[in-house]
Design an enzyme around this catalytic site. Sequence first.
Site: not given
Ligand code: NAP
Length: 311
Positions: A34, A57, A80-81, A122, A145
């Site tokens: 996202q 990663l 991230a995972y 969070d 997580y």
């Molecule tokens: N989503 C939430 O509600 C939320 C809340 C708090 C914090 N965050 C943090 O905000 C950040 C962005 O989150 P997001 O919602 O944009 O995440 P997301 O939509 O779930 O996307 C995760 C990304 O990480 C990649 N990824 C997963 N495993 C990987 C690996 N082994 N090596 C390289 N890339 C890998 C995925 O690629 P693939 O397509 O290959 O899987 C995808 O591009 C993250 O750090 C997350 O922890 C998110």
Amino acid sequence: MQPIEFKWVAVQTTFSNESEQSDMTTLVLGSTGQLGRELQRLDPDLTAVGRSSGFDLAHPEDCLKAILELRPTAVINAAAYTQVDKAESEESIATLINHLGPEACAKACAELGIPFVHLSTDYVFPGDKVGAYIESDPIGPKNAYGRTKAAGEQAVRAANPNSKIIRTAWVFSSFGNNFVKTMLRLAETRDEIGVVSDQIGCPTWAHDLAKACLVAAAEPRYGGTYHFAGNGQTSWAGFAEAIFACAQPLNLPSARVRPIRTIDYPTPAYRPPNSVLSSDSFSQTFGHKPADWQESLEKCMVEIGAAQRIA
Ligand SMILES: NC(=O)c1ccc[n+]([C@@H]2O[C@H](COP(=O)([O-])OP(=O)(O)OC[C@H]3O[C@@H](n4cnc5c(N)ncnc54)[C@H](OP(=O)(O)O)[C@@H]3O)[C@@H](O)[C@H]2O)c1
């Protein structure tokens, strides 16, 4: 070790690991997520890489080597995972991706002397505070997580004290999987949806978060830990009601929301009751404030409506 095969999803520039010089600017890790997608939408000059282009990663040494070879001017780690429930049974792989991988990237950025922006969550907090969490509040993750993200923060700080760690929450966008899309999908087949009303947080549009990351990446000073999340707060049930209020005029699926308690919706991973983050420190330091979450939700819903992209 096998040489890394670079086949980067380079937006502006093609680059191979045989090149000595690169005209690359900011490097985004996590091209398909996202936040990664929103970053690419906002800044066509950056270069985004992900697993499909060989940047994994889960292989920290390869990531370190890749960043040193690519020589970007800044790195934003949007990868991230993020599967909160699945992490309960996959903590070791989540540790590689959320802790050891980012640590290696932070080291590489320290060696190059470039800004490293790393995202956290969070869920590093236990969620029992009354009022918004500030950066100096003690952490205490209550799920796998959150533990891996907390360990990642600590390792990134130690490897590169100039890193900017941005904790965010409840991220939504018109791309990928998130609560907004889940609600709309459920509403295709249900008139009423039970949604948890005793967990509160700050819904954050990935587009707004991407802007904040670019602001932080462009600033060589002010390393540290910051919160950045949508302005205001609500419960998941309140969030769902706001989604369906926007959905109706856009001809998107809509449903009634039935507030339920966390105890009535058991999940493998514990969810903190209070996830509210104060973004004041980020706003004061970088002169950039988060938008109200409802306003951002409306904009995101217009995009979803225009694209009819709820799958
Ligand atoms: N989503 C939430 O509600 C939320 C809340 C708090 C914090 N965050 C943090 O905000 C950040 C962005 O989150 P997001 O919602 O944009 O995440 P997301 O939509 O779930 O996307 C995760 C990304 O990480 C990649 N990824 C997963 N495993 C990987 C690996 N082994 N090596 C390289 N890339 C890998 C995925 O690629 P693939 O397509 O290959 O899987 C995808 O591009 C993250 O750090 C997350 O922890 C998110």
